[in-house]
Motif scaffolding. Structure first.
Motif, PDB file in Angstrom:
ATOM      1  N   TRP A  78      -4.276   3.736  -8.744  1.00 54.76           N
ATOM      2  CA  TRP A  78      -5.495   3.961  -8.074  1.00 54.76           C
ATOM      3  C   TRP A  78      -5.964   2.869  -6.869  1.00 54.76           C
ATOM      4  CZ3 TRP A  78      -8.051   8.150  -5.336  1.00 54.76           C
ATOM      5  CH2 TRP A  78      -9.089   7.995  -4.817  1.00 54.76           C
ATOM      6  N   ARG A  79      -6.143   2.686  -5.888  1.00 55.61           N
ATOM      7  CA  ARG A  79      -6.280   1.061  -5.181  1.00 55.61           C
ATOM      8  C   ARG A  79      -7.633   1.792  -4.192  1.00 55.61           C
ATOM      9  NH1 ARG A  79      -1.690   1.447  -6.065  1.00 55.61           N
ATOM     10  NH2 ARG A  79       0.398   0.465  -6.557  1.00 55.61           N
ATOM     11  N   GLY A  80      -8.402   2.650  -4.963  1.00 63.30           N
ATOM     12  CA  GLY A  80      -9.258   3.329  -3.196  1.00 63.30           C
ATOM     13  C   GLY A  80     -10.284   3.467  -4.474  1.00 63.30           C
ATOM     14  N   PRO A  81     -11.908   3.222  -3.498  1.00 61.89           N
ATOM     15  CA  PRO A  81     -12.678   2.730  -3.646  1.00 61.89           C
ATOM     16  C   PRO A  81     -13.380   3.936  -5.308  1.00 61.89           C
ATOM     17  CG  PRO A  81     -13.193   4.703  -1.701  1.00 61.89           C
ATOM     18  CD  PRO A  81     -11.201   4.344  -1.556  1.00 61.89           C
ATOM     19  N   TRP A  82     -13.964   2.826  -5.734  1.00 57.98           N
ATOM     20  CA  TRP A  82     -14.722   4.164  -6.816  1.00 57.98           C
ATOM     21  C   TRP A  82     -16.032   3.656  -6.788  1.00 57.98           C
ATOM     22  CZ3 TRP A  82     -16.387   0.827 -11.239  1.00 57.98           C
ATOM     23  CH2 TRP A  82     -15.805  -0.862 -11.099  1.00 57.98           C
ATOM     24  N   PHE A  83     -16.675   4.193  -7.849  1.00 55.41           N
ATOM     25  CA  PHE A  83     -18.129   4.425  -8.230  1.00 55.41           C
ATOM     26  C   PHE A  83     -18.567   4.348  -9.998  1.00 55.41           C
ATOM     27  CE2 PHE A  83     -17.837   9.472  -8.200  1.00 55.41           C
ATOM     28  CZ  PHE A  83     -19.030   9.815  -8.974  1.00 55.41           C
ATOM     29  N   GLU A  84     -19.509   3.680 -10.093  1.00 56.47           N
ATOM     30  CA  GLU A  84     -19.895   3.815 -11.510  1.00 56.47           C
ATOM     31  C   GLU A  84     -21.639   4.001 -10.772  1.00 56.47           C
ATOM     32  OE1 GLU A  84     -19.983   0.482 -13.261  1.00 56.47           O
ATOM     33  OE2 GLU A  84     -19.728  -0.799 -12.020  1.00 56.47           O
ATOM     34  N   MET A 108       0.691  -1.593  -0.191  1.00 52.43           N
ATOM     35  CA  MET A 108       0.180  -0.179  -0.137  1.00 52.43           C
ATOM     36  C   MET A 108       1.087   1.122   0.075  1.00 52.43           C
ATOM     37  SD  MET A 108      -3.000   1.205   2.896  1.00 52.43           S
ATOM     38  CE  MET A 108      -3.944  -0.154   2.560  1.00 52.43           C
ATOM     39  N   SER A 109       0.646   2.467  -0.558  1.00 52.91           N
ATOM     40  CA  SER A 109       1.148   3.513  -1.143  1.00 52.91           C
ATOM     41  C   SER A 109       0.822   3.825   0.230  1.00 52.91           C
ATOM     42  CB  SER A 109       0.636   4.074  -2.345  1.00 52.91           C
ATOM     43  OG  SER A 109      -0.263   4.965  -1.657  1.00 52.91           O
ATOM     44  N   ALA A 110       2.042   5.294   0.565  1.00 50.30           N
ATOM     45  CA  ALA A 110       1.483   6.645   1.680  1.00 50.30           C
ATOM     46  C   ALA A 110       0.546   7.397   1.291  1.00 50.30           C
ATOM     47  CB  ALA A 110       2.637   6.878   1.284  1.00 50.30           C
ATOM     48  N   VAL A 111      -0.253   7.577  -0.348  1.00 51.21           N
ATOM     49  CA  VAL A 111      -1.034   7.985  -0.402  1.00 51.21           C
ATOM     50  C   VAL A 111      -1.977   7.324   0.243  1.00 51.21           C
ATOM     51  CG1 VAL A 111      -2.369   9.083  -2.115  1.00 51.21           C
ATOM     52  CG2 VAL A 111      -0.100   9.493  -2.221  1.00 51.21           C
ATOM     53  N   ASP A 112      -2.602   5.139  -0.290  1.00 51.63           N
ATOM     54  CA  ASP A 112      -3.016   4.977   0.014  1.00 51.63           C
ATOM     55  C   ASP A 112      -3.424   4.953   1.089  1.00 51.63           C
ATOM     56  OD1 ASP A 112      -3.416   4.237  -2.444  1.00 51.63           O
ATOM     57  OD2 ASP A 112      -2.297   2.938  -2.770  1.00 51.63           O
ATOM     58  N   ALA A 113      -2.560   4.329   1.440  1.00 56.31           N
ATOM     59  CA  ALA A 113      -2.921   4.812   3.512  1.00 56.31           C
ATOM     60  C   ALA A 113      -3.281   5.836   4.589  1.00 56.31           C
ATOM     61  CB  ALA A 113      -1.325   4.764   4.734  1.00 56.31           C
ATOM     62  N   VAL A 114      -2.913   7.145   3.881  1.00 53.90           N
ATOM     63  CA  VAL A 114      -3.507   8.086   3.834  1.00 53.90           C
ATOM     64  C   VAL A 114      -4.876   8.739   4.036  1.00 53.90           C
ATOM     65  CG1 VAL A 114      -3.623  11.096   3.363  1.00 53.90           C
ATOM     66  CG2 VAL A 114      -1.216   9.816   4.018  1.00 53.90           C
ATOM     67  N   ARG A 115      -4.984   7.498   2.371  1.00 54.18           N
ATOM     68  CA  ARG A 115      -6.897   7.879   2.089  1.00 54.18           C
ATOM     69  C   ARG A 115      -7.902   7.638   3.098  1.00 54.18           C
ATOM     70  NH1 ARG A 115      -6.457   5.663  -2.332  1.00 54.18           N
ATOM     71  NH2 ARG A 115      -5.574   7.707  -3.450  1.00 54.18           N
ATOM     72  N   GLU A 116      -6.599   5.566   3.423  1.00 54.90           N
ATOM     73  CA  GLU A 116      -7.526   4.703   3.781  1.00 54.90           C
ATOM     74  C   GLU A 116      -7.900   5.584   5.671  1.00 54.90           C
ATOM     75  OE1 GLU A 116      -6.166   0.719   6.046  1.00 54.90           O
ATOM     76  OE2 GLU A 116      -6.413   0.761   3.312  1.00 54.90           O
ATOM     77  N   LYS A 117      -6.797   5.792   6.145  1.00 50.30           N
ATOM     78  CA  LYS A 117      -7.394   6.491   7.367  1.00 50.30           C
ATOM     79  C   LYS A 117      -8.404   7.770   7.482  1.00 50.30           C
ATOM     80  CE  LYS A 117      -4.619   4.386  10.021  1.00 50.30           C
ATOM     81  NZ  LYS A 117      -4.549   3.382  10.611  1.00 50.30           N
ATOM     82  N   GLU A 118      -8.006   8.701   6.404  1.00 49.09           N
ATOM     83  CA  GLU A 118      -8.973   9.820   6.226  1.00 49.09           C
ATOM     84  C   GLU A 118     -10.275   9.684   6.477  1.00 49.09           C
ATOM     85  OE1 GLU A 118     -10.628  13.963   5.948  1.00 49.09           O
ATOM     86  OE2 GLU A 118      -8.342  12.851   7.152  1.00 49.09           O
ATOM     87  N   ILE A 119     -10.383   8.073   4.761  1.00 49.98           N
ATOM     88  CA  ILE A 119     -12.383   7.882   5.597  1.00 49.98           C
ATOM     89  C   ILE A 119     -12.687   6.887   6.768  1.00 49.98           C
ATOM     90  CG2 ILE A 119     -13.630   6.289   4.561  1.00 49.98           C
ATOM     91  CD1 ILE A 119     -12.243   6.582   1.758  1.00 49.98           C
TER      92      ILE A 119
END
Length: 170
Positions: A128-134, A1-12
């Motif tokens: 991108w490894r985070g959530p996505w929508f459609e 997991m990248s640092a950006v992914d980790a920050v996104r996960e913590k923010e969510i």
């Protein structure tokens, strides 16, 4: 997991425990009276209280006048529930199918304006490894890598609308 992914996960994760913070920092509405139609959702004190009440109480009925921002408010709650709590199901009921489609359109507007937390199918950034929508006209899905989807479905109101659906929010 990248640092950006980790920050996104913590923010969510932080947003999951702080609904008002989520709406104030990531919420947007359309205001057709402004030159820039998409505006940050600046909550009035009564809207903050309504959000707190909706989060706290399983059964909440709001008797209201028009133009108080309650539809946007409840849609932000629905988006928060679906994005910050994986695998949730939301049902929206409206007078007609046209109004039901409008609920999905507005939920997509909210999600489109929080690119730090979620991407949209068709414009997912490389890596991108985070959530996505459609979304389609009456269904919006949030996909989480390796986890259950969250789904919002909207129906025209009738005596059998959403019958036999299990939901976290109606």
């Amino acid at each position: 997991m990248s640092a950006v992914d980790a920050v996104r996960e913590k923010e969510i994760e932080y947003c999951a425990k702080n609904l008002i913070y989520f709406v104030l920092n990531y919420g947007h509405i359309e205001d057709r009276d402004k030159p820039e139609v998409i505006q940050p959702f600046e909550l009035w004190p009564e809207q903050k209280q309504a959000l707190t009440d909706i989060e706290k109480h399983k059964w909440t009925i709001i008797l209201k006048a028009r133009q108080l921002g309650i539809t946007w408010l409840v849609l932000h709650y629905a988006v928060w529930l679906m994005l910050c709590h994986v695998g949730r199901n939301v049902i929206g009921l409206s007078k007609s199918e046209i109004e039901a489609m409008e609920l999905i359109r507005r939920a997509a507007v909210i999600l489109r304006n929080m690119p730090e937390l979620i991407a949209e199918k068709g414009s997912i950034p490389a890596g991108w490894r985070g959530p996505w929508f459609e979304n389609t006209a009456l269904i919006l899905k949030i996909h989480f890598p390796g986890k259950p989807d969250s789904v919002m479905q909207c129906f025209a109101s009738s005596e059998n609308a959403a019958r036999s659906f299990t939901t976290d929010l109606l």
